[in-house]
Design an enzyme around this catalytic site. Structure first.
Site, PDB file in Angstrom:
ATOM      1  N   PRO A   1      38.077  -7.385  14.360  1.00 51.44           N
ATOM      2  CA  PRO A   1      37.968  -6.594  15.570  1.00 51.44           C
ATOM      3  C   PRO A   1      37.703  -7.415  16.818  1.00 51.44           C
ATOM      4  CG  PRO A   1      36.243  -6.049  13.973  1.00 51.44           C
ATOM      5  CD  PRO A   1      36.943  -7.256  13.477  1.00 51.44           C
ATOM      6  N   GLU A   2      38.605  -7.315  17.769  1.00 52.96           N
ATOM      7  CA  GLU A   2      38.414  -7.856  19.106  1.00 52.96           C
ATOM      8  C   GLU A   2      38.328  -6.648  20.039  1.00 52.96           C
ATOM      9  OE1 GLU A   2      41.023 -11.180  19.971  1.00 52.96           O
ATOM     10  OE2 GLU A   2      41.399 -11.488  17.858  1.00 52.96           O
TER      11      GLU A   2
END
Length: 279
Positions: free
Chosen positions: A8-9
């Site tokens: 997750p960014e």
DNA sequence: CGCATTTCCTGGTAGC
DNA sequence: TGCTACCAGGAAATGC
């Protein structure tokens, strides 16, 4: 709510935040348990969440921030493999929050196979034990991300620009995938010392960061592996990646083979022709 | 202080 | 098939 497999960014965390908001907003936490995890800094003060109401569901960079009615703040960082879900996971369950909600959404489960995630409570706004959050640069999609500030930040560091972007200091929310993609768009070699990024390319990098993140947000992020059992949507930005995961394939812009090197201990993808080193 | 390197952690996979 | 070795990486800790 869905389970998904991502690294997750910002776009992935924002997509998750949008799903969490209607579920968690205004709910009171009735109880909290650590499961298959030892107490420690990653789960600090978790017991304090009990009996507080979730008054907002916000995000800063890759951190989910949930202010609580008793003056505290619940902070969730997914690390690499963290998942927040109302469905009880078969394994790797670390935390469960019991909510004042009826039916299938009454418990929030935090599942984290590789244990890189964090799920903790701090006094609201006190990030003194979270240095990355404390020193975080501007949100890339807000007006605070100005060319002047970005230029000043880059000038402060002699570190390779790719590694510097990953520190979250010049701008929040970039991880390994979008750092590589943004540098490719702006035609900057990832090894270029931050302060040597040509002035003429700083605006291009700033725009590239925004464009890549916006495009990924529209695709609901990047889903990296092919979970077949996931019900619900899966981010489709994977199809739009130009360099990440494309080593030895032709550059979509010039046709030269994409290189992969290790930079700051991270896999780094770039086009040796389009992205010239500045040293 | 600035910057580079190592650490944490485990599922997936390449190679034999 | 079953084993070993290695890779992936966000953020913090450690080293120089």
């Amino acid at each position: 709510m869905r389970e998904r497999s991502v690294i997750p960014e910002l776009p992935e965390v924002e997509t998750i935040r949008l799903e969490l908001e209607p579920w968690l907003y205004g709910k009171t936490i009735l109880g909290v348990q650590l499961v298959d995890a030892l107490p420690g800094p990653k789960y600090a003060n978790l017991e304090r969440a009990s009996s507080q109401r979730i008054t907002d569901v916000t995000r800063r960079g890759k951190f989910l921030l949930l202010p609580l009615s008793g003056g505290d703040e619940l902070i969730i960082h997914l690390g690499m493999t963290g998942v927040v879900t109302p469905r009880r996971p078969d394994q790797h369950l670390r935390v469960q929050l019991v909510l004042d909600d009826e039916g299938p959404n009454s418990i929030l489960y935090f599942c984290d196979p590789r244990r890189f995630g964090r799920f903790l409570v701090v006094p609201r706004g006190d990030y003194s034990n979270l240095p990355t959050l404390q020193n975080m640069g501007p949100e890339p999609l807000e007006g605070t991300f100005t060319k002047a500030k970005f230029t000043q930040a880059l000038a402060r560091s002699g570190t390779a620009v790719k590694a510097y972007l990953l520190t979250q200091k010049p701008v929040a929310g970039l991880g390994n995938i979008y750092a590589d993609e943004a540098l490719w768009r702006a035609q900057i070699h990832p090894q270029t010392p931050a302060r040597h990024v040509p002035v003429s390319k700083i605006a291009a990098l700033q725009s590239a960061i925004k464009e890549v993140l916006i495009a990924s947000l529209e695709a609901q992020g990047t889903t990296l592996n092919d979970y077949r059992t996931v019900n619900g949507n899966v981010g489709t930005y994977l199809e739009e990646l130009n360099v990440y995961g494309h080593s030895n394939e032709p550059c979509p812009r010039c046709g030269v083979q994409i290189n992969k090197i290790t930079l700051g201990g991270r896999g780094t993808h770039f086009c040796p022709k389009c992205q010239k080193a500045e040293t």
